[in-house]
Design an enzyme around this catalytic site. Structure first.
Site, PDB file in Angstrom:
ATOM      1  N   HIS A 237       0.809  -1.221   0.000  1.00  0.00           N
ATOM      2  CA  HIS A 237       0.000   0.000   0.000  1.00  0.00           C
ATOM      3  C   HIS A 237       0.848   1.281   0.000  1.00  0.00           C
ATOM      4  CE1 HIS A 237      -3.460  -2.524   1.044  1.00  0.00           C
ATOM      5  NE2 HIS A 237      -2.758  -3.026   2.030  1.00  0.00           N
TER       6      HIS A 237
HETATM    7  C1  BDR Z   1      -2.958   0.882   5.335  1.00  0.00           C
HETATM    8  O1  BDR Z   1      -3.194   0.431   6.656  1.00  0.00           O
HETATM    9  C2  BDR Z   1      -2.001   0.087   7.282  1.00  0.00           C
HETATM   10  O2  BDR Z   1      -2.154  -1.105   8.008  1.00  0.00           O
HETATM   11  C3  BDR Z   1      -0.944   0.029   6.205  1.00  0.00           C
HETATM   12  O3  BDR Z   1       0.316   0.433   6.699  1.00  0.00           O
HETATM   13  C4  BDR Z   1      -1.456   0.969   5.162  1.00  0.00           C
HETATM   14  O4  BDR Z   1      -1.037   2.294   5.412  1.00  0.00           O
HETATM   15  C5  BDR Z   1      -3.664  -0.052   4.371  1.00  0.00           C
HETATM   16  O5  BDR Z   1      -5.034  -0.085   4.649  1.00  0.00           O
END
Ligand code: BDR
Ligand code: CA
Length: 310
Positions: A237
């Site tokens: 992500h």
């Molecule tokens: C986001 O949530 C976090 O757990 C990850 O680091 C990312 O920023 C994805 O939904």
């Protein structure tokens, strides 16, 4: 690729945040790393940012930020990132403490000192909202707020909400209404950029410590997502938000009006994207829709491979 953009990376490391730090160190001028409560408590996200700074040997200030959301109770994701946030990676604690414990003030001051910075939040939006409260003029001084969060099609914490928005929905609501030039790099985009065991193997083959650490992070990310639709891989992500700034050609986005649900019985934390075409409200955000996933993965792997010589 543009010239190296100057960014503040606001993060909650976090497995994919750690890969985002490596990506940002290679492809941007990191003005500062600021930390926030999110995947784990802020004492851990700060410690992890400092550990990553030491691992990379980069000279970038790390400023600790908000210890809790503006209104909601703290909400973490230890099951996705490990108890202290960096999976089971064995990295020594950093020698130095954070450069300050006032990330919000740092964001205000940095954007006063220099127009045209990009704010790249990849955790809950608490620090960014508090900075905008302290100085709404930030919205006019930054080149962008390019955030990982939300999405145009469903969530991961609930069917409606993505973690970063859900964890501090009130902060996100303020940011989306701030008038800042926003780009939302949400789940609909980041789910296109996935790493699997072959990427971890590539990292191990680089033959250096950063590659070994990245390999463990990728393996862990795959293991926690094994039930999540596409077995054997995990979405990367947070590096996607960095690449949306450093290599805008790899992320296609469209202007849209986006609001954050703060009240819904089933939809708290949802980013509601107005897709009504000519009927839509005036855009307040660019929504990322399509990644050049192959190129994005190449850039992330190149950042890892070249990390020790950054
Ligand atoms: C986001 O949530 C976090 O757990 C990850 O680091 C990312 O920023 C994805 O939904
Ligand atoms: Ca994150």
């Amino acid at each position: 690729m543009t010239d190296r953009p100057r960014i503040i990376l606001d993060c909650d490391p976090g497995v994919d945040d750690a890969i985002a730090i490596i990506t940002a160190a290679r492809w941007t001028d990191l003005v500062a790393i600021t930390t926030v409560s999110g995947n784990v408590g802020v004492e851990h996200t700060t410690a992890n940012a400092l550990r990553m700074r030491d691992l990379l040997g980069i000279d970038v200030p790390v400023h600790q930020g908000a210890a809790r959301p503006i209104v909601a109770e703290p909400f973490h994701a230890r099951h996705v990132h490990g108890m202290t946030g960096l999976a089971d990676v064995d990295l020594p604690l950093a020698d130095l403490a954070p450069d300050s414990e006032d990330a919000v003030e740092v964001i205000v001051e940095a954007t006063l000192a220099e127009e045209g910075l990009h704010l790249v939040p990849v955790g809950p939006l608490t620090n960014i909202a508090l900075a905008l409260r302290a100085d709404p003029g930030i919205a006019n001084r930054v080149a962008s707020v390019t955030l990982m969060g939300g999405g145009a099609s469903g969530g991961n914490v609930t069917p409606a909400a993505e973690f970063n928005i859900y964890a501090d929905a009130e902060a996100a609501d303020e940011v989306f209404r701030s008038g800042a030039p926003l780009t939302m790099v949400g789940l609909n985009l980041t789910h296109q950029v996935r790493m699997d065991a072959s990427h971890a193997d590539s990292c191990r083959s680089f033959g250096h410590r950063v590659g070994d650490v990245a390999a463990k992070l990728i393996d862990f990310n795959v293991s926690v997502h094994r039930g999540g639709g596409l077995p054997g891989s995990g979405a990367m992500h947070d590096p996607c938000a960095v690449l949306a700034v450093s290599h805008p050609e790899v992320v296609r986005s469209e202007p849209r009006h986006v609001v954050v649900e703060v009240d819904g019985t089933h939809t708290r934390g949802q980013t509601l994207v107005d897709e009504r075409g000519p009927m839509s409200r005036e855009p307040n955000c660019r929504v990322a829709y399509e990644a050049d996933a192959g190129r994005a993965l190449e850039l992330i792997l190149q950042a890892i491979r070249e990390a020790p010589v950054c």
